[in-house]
Design an enzyme around this catalytic site. Structure first.
Site, PDB file in Angstrom:
ATOM      1  CG  ASN A 171     -40.977 -37.350 -27.415  1.00  0.00           C
ATOM      2  OD1 ASN A 171     -40.037 -37.996 -27.504  1.00  0.00           O
ATOM      3  ND2 ASN A 171     -41.285 -36.813 -28.666  1.00  0.00           N
ATOM      4  CE  LYS A 203     -39.466 -33.434 -29.000  1.00  0.00           C
ATOM      5  NZ  LYS A 203     -39.702 -32.317 -29.753  1.00  0.00           N
ATOM      6  CG  HIS A 209     -43.113 -36.160 -32.762  1.00  0.00           C
ATOM      7  ND1 HIS A 209     -42.176 -35.258 -33.425  1.00  0.00           N
ATOM      8  CD2 HIS A 209     -43.280 -35.908 -31.585  1.00  0.00           C
ATOM      9  CE1 HIS A 209     -42.047 -34.157 -32.744  1.00  0.00           C
ATOM     10  NE2 HIS A 209     -42.904 -34.654 -31.470  1.00  0.00           N
ATOM     11  CD  GLU A 243     -38.881 -33.497 -33.019  1.00  0.00           C
ATOM     12  OE1 GLU A 243     -39.038 -32.393 -32.659  1.00  0.00           O
ATOM     13  OE2 GLU A 243     -38.656 -34.554 -32.616  1.00  0.00           O
ATOM     14  CD  GLU A 254     -46.238 -33.051 -30.364  1.00  0.00           C
ATOM     15  OE1 GLU A 254     -45.724 -32.825 -29.287  1.00  0.00           O
ATOM     16  OE2 GLU A 254     -45.450 -33.744 -31.244  1.00  0.00           O
ATOM     17  N   GLY A 274     -41.346 -26.613 -29.632  1.00  0.00           N
ATOM     18  CA  GLY A 274     -39.696 -26.213 -29.297  1.00  0.00           C
ATOM     19  C   GLY A 274     -39.592 -24.872 -29.719  1.00  0.00           C
ATOM     20  CB  SER A 298     -44.090 -24.117 -26.783  1.00  0.00           C
ATOM     21  OG  SER A 298     -43.236 -24.340 -27.630  1.00  0.00           O
TER      22      SER A 298
END
Length: 249
Positions: free
Chosen positions: A9, A11, A93, A95, A163, A169, A209
């Site tokens: 991904n 992003k 996702h 985000e 996730e 991250g 990660s």
């Protein structure tokens, strides 16, 4: 047997220059027992699909609208992604859930649209750090699955990505036992809802990660069929290390 999947991904990263990374990835993996998927920003979809045409690498989108067409400025339909060369799309996702306030019902509608268009829907689920510390992880995951996954899901059109939000991250990774607990739970819920055949055929990805240095042990966990990778997928060298670890799993 479920085919292993390494999904990247990108992003909101990458311009035309980044296509060189796709070419390097293609050269590094002329053939692979694992499926390789890159989800670049929408501006690169068509060019990315052209760059990997005839190779082992597939291209996916990062989101789609639930409608086929209409007055939705700035949005892309599943049919548009397909037309640009995508064969999959990431949905739900964290985000998107956080930055755009997406709820399970909306994600379910998007997934339905993606499946109807012939795309694979990669539906993301995951808990926050507060939810993990409150021991609510499985309740959260169960609710997201029930609300986000449409009834027409099959092993061909659905991929579920776990996730944990607190690991995306951050460099923090759940223990192998924690990853296994959630993946086993997801598998059991899929089998209960869709039957053993479909439930066992859906691929489950871990994301958060993932790096070449920890990929081998993560891929050895029960019901982990691959990874949804963020930052480490931006460079062919880093992503290749993860792909190679998956190929050996």
């Amino acid at each position: 047997m479920r085919r292993k999947l390494a999904a990247g991904n990108w992003k909101m990263n990458g311009t035309g220059v980044a296509l060189s990374e796709l070419k390097a990835l293609r050269a590094a993996h002329p053939s692979s027992p694992a499926e390789i998927l890159i989800c670049p920003p929408a501006t690169l979809l068509h060019r990315a699909a052209a760059a990997v045409e005839g190779s082992e690498i597939a291209i996916g989108g990062q989101d789609c609208h639930a409608a086929v067409s209409g007055a939705h400025t700035g949005d892309l339909s599943a049919e548009m992604l397909l037309d640009a060369g995508a064969n999959a799309v990431i949905l739900g996702h964290s985000e998107r859930r956080e930055d755009h306030g997406e709820q399970n019902e909306e994600i379910r509608a998007k997934a339905r649209a993606a499946m109807d268009a012939g795309l694979k829907a990669i539906i993301c689920v995951g808990e926050s750090l507060n939810q993990r510390e409150a021991a609510n992880t499985l309740d959260i995951i169960g609710g997201q699955m029930s609300g986000s996954i449409p009834d027409q899901a099959t092993g061909e059109n659905l991929i579920v990505a776990y996730e944990p939000i607190w690991a995306i991250g951050t460099g923090k990774v759940p223990t192998l036992e924690e990853i296994g607990e959630v993946h086993d739970f997801i598998r059991a819920r899929l089998e209960r809802r869709f039957g053993e055949g479909v439930g066992r055929s859906v691929r489950l990805l871990y994301g958060g990660s993932v790096k070449p240095s920890n990929a081998v042990e993560i891929f050895g966990v029960s019901n982990v069929d691959g990874a949804l990778v963020g930052g480490a997928s931006l460079k062919a060298e880093d992503f290749s290390g993860i792909i190679r670890a998956l190929e050996k799993a």
